[in-house]
Design a protein around this motif. Structure first.
Motif, PDB file in Angstrom:
ATOM      1  N   THR A   1      -9.018  12.299  67.742  1.00  0.00           N
ATOM      2  CA  THR A   1      -8.131  11.705  66.732  1.00  0.00           C
ATOM      3  C   THR A   1      -6.956  12.601  66.379  1.00  0.00           C
ATOM      4  OG1 THR A   1      -9.330  12.672  64.862  1.00  0.00           O
ATOM      5  CG2 THR A   1     -10.141  10.560  65.726  1.00  0.00           C
ATOM      6  N   LEU A   2      -7.045  13.886  66.717  1.00  0.00           N
ATOM      7  CA  LEU A   2      -6.051  14.912  66.400  1.00  0.00           C
ATOM      8  C   LEU A   2      -5.977  15.228  64.901  1.00  0.00           C
ATOM      9  CD1 LEU A   2      -3.022  13.964  68.714  1.00  0.00           C
ATOM     10  CD2 LEU A   2      -4.919  15.509  69.191  1.00  0.00           C
ATOM     11  N   LYS A   3      -6.880  14.638  64.093  1.00  0.00           N
ATOM     12  CA  LYS A   3      -6.841  14.917  62.663  1.00  0.00           C
ATOM     13  C   LYS A   3      -7.394  16.312  62.363  1.00  0.00           C
ATOM     14  CE  LYS A   3      -6.694  10.429  60.442  1.00  0.00           C
ATOM     15  NZ  LYS A   3      -7.268   9.559  59.391  1.00  0.00           N
ATOM     16  N   PHE A   4      -6.745  16.979  61.396  1.00  0.00           N
ATOM     17  CA  PHE A   4      -7.193  18.312  61.018  1.00  0.00           C
ATOM     18  C   PHE A   4      -8.584  18.248  60.388  1.00  0.00           C
ATOM     19  CE2 PHE A   4      -2.488  18.990  60.713  1.00  0.00           C
ATOM     20  CZ  PHE A   4      -2.403  19.911  61.744  1.00  0.00           C
ATOM     21  N   ILE A   5      -9.411  19.227  60.766  1.00  0.00           N
ATOM     22  CA  ILE A   5     -10.762  19.336  60.215  1.00  0.00           C
ATOM     23  C   ILE A   5     -10.814  20.466  59.193  1.00  0.00           C
ATOM     24  CG2 ILE A   5     -13.181  19.823  60.766  1.00  0.00           C
ATOM     25  CD1 ILE A   5     -12.553  18.685  63.598  1.00  0.00           C
ATOM     26  N   ASN A   6     -10.177  21.575  59.538  1.00  0.00           N
ATOM     27  CA  ASN A   6     -10.176  22.729  58.639  1.00  0.00           C
ATOM     28  C   ASN A   6      -8.943  23.579  58.914  1.00  0.00           C
ATOM     29  OD1 ASN A   6     -11.010  24.438  56.647  1.00  0.00           O
ATOM     30  ND2 ASN A   6     -12.835  25.181  57.688  1.00  0.00           N
ATOM     31  N   VAL A   7      -8.497  24.290  57.898  1.00  0.00           N
ATOM     32  CA  VAL A   7      -7.381  25.230  58.056  1.00  0.00           C
ATOM     33  C   VAL A   7      -7.673  26.433  57.166  1.00  0.00           C
ATOM     34  CG1 VAL A   7      -5.709  23.379  58.459  1.00  0.00           C
ATOM     35  CG2 VAL A   7      -5.979  24.302  56.163  1.00  0.00           C
ATOM     36  N   ASN A   8      -7.021  27.555  57.445  1.00  0.00           N
ATOM     37  CA  ASN A   8      -7.228  28.751  56.623  1.00  0.00           C
ATOM     38  C   ASN A   8      -6.196  28.808  55.492  1.00  0.00           C
ATOM     39  OD1 ASN A   8      -4.945  29.474  58.078  1.00  0.00           O
ATOM     40  ND2 ASN A   8      -5.559  31.606  58.258  1.00  0.00           N
ATOM     41  N   GLU A   9      -6.356  29.841  54.633  1.00  0.00           N
ATOM     42  CA  GLU A   9      -5.451  29.990  53.495  1.00  0.00           C
ATOM     43  C   GLU A   9      -4.013  30.239  53.938  1.00  0.00           C
ATOM     44  OE1 GLU A   9      -5.971  29.547  50.244  1.00  0.00           O
ATOM     45  OE2 GLU A   9      -7.979  28.850  50.775  1.00  0.00           O
ATOM     46  N   GLY A  10      -3.858  31.007  55.028  1.00  0.00           N
ATOM     47  CA  GLY A  10      -2.510  31.302  55.536  1.00  0.00           C
ATOM     48  C   GLY A  10      -1.763  30.036  55.892  1.00  0.00           C
ATOM     49  N   ALA A  11      -2.482  29.066  56.489  1.00  0.00           N
ATOM     50  CA  ALA A  11      -1.848  27.801  56.863  1.00  0.00           C
ATOM     51  C   ALA A  11      -1.448  27.008  55.626  1.00  0.00           C
ATOM     52  CB  ALA A  11      -2.797  26.989  57.740  1.00  0.00           C
ATOM     53  N   LYS A  12      -2.379  26.908  54.658  1.00  0.00           N
ATOM     54  CA  LYS A  12      -2.094  26.134  53.443  1.00  0.00           C
ATOM     55  C   LYS A  12      -0.919  26.732  52.678  1.00  0.00           C
ATOM     56  CE  LYS A  12      -6.432  26.250  52.005  1.00  0.00           C
ATOM     57  NZ  LYS A  12      -7.606  26.041  51.131  1.00  0.00           N
ATOM     58  N   LYS A  13      -0.886  28.070  52.637  1.00  0.00           N
ATOM     59  CA  LYS A  13       0.173  28.739  51.897  1.00  0.00           C
ATOM     60  C   LYS A  13       1.534  28.530  52.548  1.00  0.00           C
ATOM     61  CE  LYS A  13       1.477  33.289  50.111  1.00  0.00           C
ATOM     62  NZ  LYS A  13       1.113  34.718  50.035  1.00  0.00           N
ATOM     63  N   ASN A  14       1.591  28.625  53.874  1.00  0.00           N
ATOM     64  CA  ASN A  14       2.886  28.557  54.557  1.00  0.00           C
ATOM     65  C   ASN A  14       3.372  27.121  54.732  1.00  0.00           C
ATOM     66  OD1 ASN A  14       5.094  29.871  55.616  1.00  0.00           O
ATOM     67  ND2 ASN A  14       4.254  30.082  57.656  1.00  0.00           N
ATOM     68  N   ILE A  15       2.423  26.190  55.008  1.00  0.00           N
ATOM     69  CA  ILE A  15       2.844  24.816  55.271  1.00  0.00           C
ATOM     70  C   ILE A  15       3.033  24.033  53.983  1.00  0.00           C
ATOM     71  CG2 ILE A  15       0.619  23.624  55.439  1.00  0.00           C
ATOM     72  CD1 ILE A  15       3.459  23.385  58.016  1.00  0.00           C
ATOM     73  N   GLY A  16       2.337  24.476  52.904  1.00  0.00           N
ATOM     74  CA  GLY A  16       2.558  23.861  51.599  1.00  0.00           C
ATOM     75  C   GLY A  16       1.662  22.685  51.273  1.00  0.00           C
ATOM     76  N   TYR A  17       0.730  22.300  52.176  1.00  0.00           N
ATOM     77  CA  TYR A  17      -0.194  21.198  51.921  1.00  0.00           C
ATOM     78  C   TYR A  17      -1.567  21.737  51.518  1.00  0.00           C
ATOM     79  CZ  TYR A  17       3.083  18.028  54.310  1.00  0.00           C
ATOM     80  OH  TYR A  17       4.176  17.296  54.675  1.00  0.00           O
ATOM     81  N   SER A  18      -2.319  20.956  50.757  1.00  0.00           N
ATOM     82  CA  SER A  18      -3.704  21.316  50.448  1.00  0.00           C
ATOM     83  C   SER A  18      -4.595  20.901  51.608  1.00  0.00           C
ATOM     84  CB  SER A  18      -4.158  20.599  49.170  1.00  0.00           C
ATOM     85  OG  SER A  18      -4.234  19.186  49.399  1.00  0.00           O
ATOM     86  N   LEU A  19      -5.840  21.395  51.615  1.00  0.00           N
ATOM     87  CA  LEU A  19      -6.782  21.030  52.680  1.00  0.00           C
ATOM     88  C   LEU A  19      -7.059  19.532  52.645  1.00  0.00           C
ATOM     89  CD1 LEU A  19      -8.668  21.830  54.967  1.00  0.00           C
ATOM     90  CD2 LEU A  19     -10.428  22.364  53.280  1.00  0.00           C
ATOM     91  N   GLU A  20      -7.174  18.959  51.452  1.00  0.00           N
ATOM     92  CA  GLU A  20      -7.429  17.520  51.332  1.00  0.00           C
ATOM     93  C   GLU A  20      -6.285  16.719  51.957  1.00  0.00           C
ATOM     94  OE1 GLU A  20      -7.772  19.728  48.889  1.00  0.00           O
ATOM     95  OE2 GLU A  20      -9.971  19.741  48.991  1.00  0.00           O
ATOM     96  N   GLU A  21      -5.053  17.162  51.727  1.00  0.00           N
ATOM     97  CA  GLU A  21      -3.905  16.461  52.316  1.00  0.00           C
ATOM     98  C   GLU A  21      -3.902  16.608  53.834  1.00  0.00           C
ATOM     99  OE1 GLU A  21      -0.291  16.618  49.131  1.00  0.00           O
ATOM    100  OE2 GLU A  21      -1.021  18.565  49.846  1.00  0.00           O
ATOM    101  N   LEU A  22      -4.192  17.830  54.295  1.00  0.00           N
ATOM    102  CA  LEU A  22      -4.146  18.090  55.738  1.00  0.00           C
ATOM    103  C   LEU A  22      -5.212  17.311  56.488  1.00  0.00           C
ATOM    104  CD1 LEU A  22      -3.399  21.902  55.646  1.00  0.00           C
ATOM    105  CD2 LEU A  22      -1.961  20.190  56.744  1.00  0.00           C
ATOM    106  N   LYS A  23      -6.364  17.042  55.849  1.00  0.00           N
ATOM    107  CA  LYS A  23      -7.433  16.309  56.526  1.00  0.00           C
ATOM    108  C   LYS A  23      -7.051  14.865  56.824  1.00  0.00           C
ATOM    109  CE  LYS A  23     -11.517  18.980  55.246  1.00  0.00           C
ATOM    110  NZ  LYS A  23     -12.813  19.006  54.525  1.00  0.00           N
ATOM    111  N   THR A  24      -5.972  14.406  56.222  1.00  0.00           N
ATOM    112  CA  THR A  24      -5.474  13.054  56.506  1.00  0.00           C
ATOM    113  C   THR A  24      -4.322  13.099  57.508  1.00  0.00           C
ATOM    114  OG1 THR A  24      -3.825  13.071  54.728  1.00  0.00           O
ATOM    115  CG2 THR A  24      -6.070  12.376  54.155  1.00  0.00           C
TER     116      THR A  24
END
Length: 501
Positions: A151-174
């Motif tokens: 599906t290419l949907k994100f399953i998990n990301v680290n803090e560095g990704a959330k901080k730099n990309i600006g999205y929360s994990l809940e947002e990224l999982k969609t």
């Protein structure tokens, strides 16, 4: 203990893979199975009748007695530690992590406790490695993404990704990687990662442009590999923000371009210098050859005028010879001045003098070479002006500028001189209405041996202005000019009123 059916009891104990330690209510060891003896490093029956403390690390023994009595009183099965790490002590003194469950029982009126002990050293090591990797994953300054292979949907990301990309994990999982790659189609992305489906390739690397939640973009280097999350196929992407690297590369490219331009400029300057040298050699040849030819001609003609009534002709040629010799002397003095300036051998002699005294002498000499109809306008209100400077250098500078004004101006023109003084500096302004300096030659006018294109056929060495400029700068002064071709030039000298010694 348990003499009846001892053999059966031993077989049962030794068939258990965990370590078994049985102690009485006084914490004395009564039985240990083979696995327990091996685990704690003891020989067969070596632990019998030993206090339980021999199996407990020194720093845990103080509190163990109270815990043991409480357990005997409650008389219930339970695990040791209740969330705390517990450790055992081997015969050699080494300590290792264990997991133990306690089972109380009674036999022939006596209370006993059977402990099932498991050596969890390997498990702890794996947990530590797992925790360490998790910590690296979570705390890495680089961005790390895990997304589903189908599906290419994100399953998990680290803090560095959330901080730099600006999205929360809940947002990224969609979301999918396509949501953070502007102008990137799914077909293009799947084609780019298709190589990872081939087992021969473990990882691919490429550069891309990521878009933050704020809309800003930044260049990244992507390290992508296929992996497993349980039975699920996933991709793991490690993203490096290469903004600084790109910026450095751009700065480097700009620096190379600047250096290239500087090299081109230097080569052009060298070519210009070579052209100046060629002109100089031609000028020197001409400037020496012309007066020498005049001297030779006049000398030959002198020999022909022997009669008394021919004295005026003799005097004419003698004057020509004198004039030419004086001119050659001036040229040689200019060359000597250049050499002294280059070698720093000029010794300046400072004194107080009236500006009018120097100017009067310069104008007196200049009047001798004025062309027909030329006139020098004497400056007003200078009788009270004085300088503490090298008088000869001031005279040299004024003479050079006034003589040039005369030489490069036609008949019936005016040379205007203005002098002003404030508490710190004195300005000398010499203006003529002569041929002027071509715009393309103005940048070189103070260069040694340089002569403007419209002055090449006139007498001169191109040394005078260079000598004047060097002397003035040595005295913390300056010389500048403005000029328009065919309209004239204005030269300005600025000198401190008092020289610094």
């Amino acid at each position: 203990m348990f003499q009846q059916d001892q053999d059966v009891f031993n077989v049962l104990l030794d068939s258990i893979s965990e370590g078994v330690v049985i102690v009485d209510e006084h914490q004395k060891i009564v039985e240990v199975n083979k696995a327990g003896e091996i685990m704690f490093g003891y020989e067969e029956d070596e632990l019998s009748n030993q206090p339980l403390n021999v199996l407990i690390p020194q720093n845990y023994r103080a509190n163990h007695g109270a815990h043991f009595k409480g357990f005997v009183k409650e008389h219930e099965q339970r695990s040791m530690g209740h969330g705390r790490d517990i450790y055992g002590a081997k015969k050699d003194g080494s300590v290792f992590p264990i997991e133990a469950s306690l089972n109380p029982f009674a036999f022939k009126g006596q209370n006993y406790i059977m402990a099932l002990v498991i050596d969890i050293t390997e498990r702890k090591k794996l947990e530590q490695e797992k925790n360490h990797l998790a910590k690296i994953f979570l705390e890495s300054l680089n961005e790390i993404y895990v997304f589903d292979a189908k599906t290419l949907k994100f399953i998990n990301v680290n803090e560095g990704a959330k901080k730099n990309i600006g999205y929360s994990l809940e947002e990224l999982k969609t979301m999918t990687p396509l949501d953070i790659k502007p102008n990137y189609s799914e077909a293009d992305f799947r084609k780019e990662i298709e190589a990872l489906n081939d087992d021969a390739i473990e990882k691919i690397e490429f550069e891309a442009l990521h878009q933050r939640k704020s809309g800003s973009t930044y260049p990244v280097s992507v390290h992508l590999q296929r992996s497993k999350l349980g039975d699920r196929d996933v991709y793991v992407a490690i993203i490096l923000d290469i903004t600084e690297q790109k910026s450095y590369t751009e700065r480097l490219e700009k620096t190379v371009a600047i250096r290239t331009d500087e090299l081109k400029t230097a080569l052009a300057a060298e070519k210009e210098l070579n052209d100046l040298k060629t002109k100089f050699l031609s000028m020197v040849s001409h400037e020496f050859k012309t007066p020498l030819s005049g001297i030779l001609t006049s000398s030959m003609l002198l020999g022909k005028y022997k009669l008394t009534e021919q004295q005026d002709k003799r005097e004419k040629h003698i004057a020509t010879i004198t004039d030419k010799v004086q001119y050659l002397n001036v040229i040689l003095n200019d060359f000597l001045s250049v050499e002294k300036l280059e070698k720093g051998k000029v010794n300046y002699k400072f004194s107080n003098f009236k500006i009018s005294k120097v100017l009067n002498e310069v104008i007196y000499n200049a009047n001798m070479v004025l062309k027909d109809g030329q006139h020098i306008n004497y400056p007003e209100n200078i009788d009270d002006l004085s300088l503490y400077q090298d008088e000869k250098i001031v005279e040299l500078a004024l003479s050079n500028l006034i003589y040039n004004a005369i030489k490069y101006s036609s008949e019936n023109t005016i040379i205007d001189i203005k002098i002003s003084q404030n508490k710190d500096t004195t300005l000398f302004i010499i203006k003529d209405n002569g041929i002027g300096i071509p715009k393309k030659d103005q940048k070189n006018i103070f260069q040694r041996y340089f002569r403007a294109e419209n002055a090449l056929l006139m007498q001169g060495t191109g040394i005078g202005l260079n000598i004047v400029k060097d002397h003035l700068e040595n005295l913390n002064g300056s010389i500048s000019f403005t000029s328009v071709e065919q309209k004239g030039s204005t030269f300005t000298i600025e000198l401190p009123n008092k020289a610094e010694q």
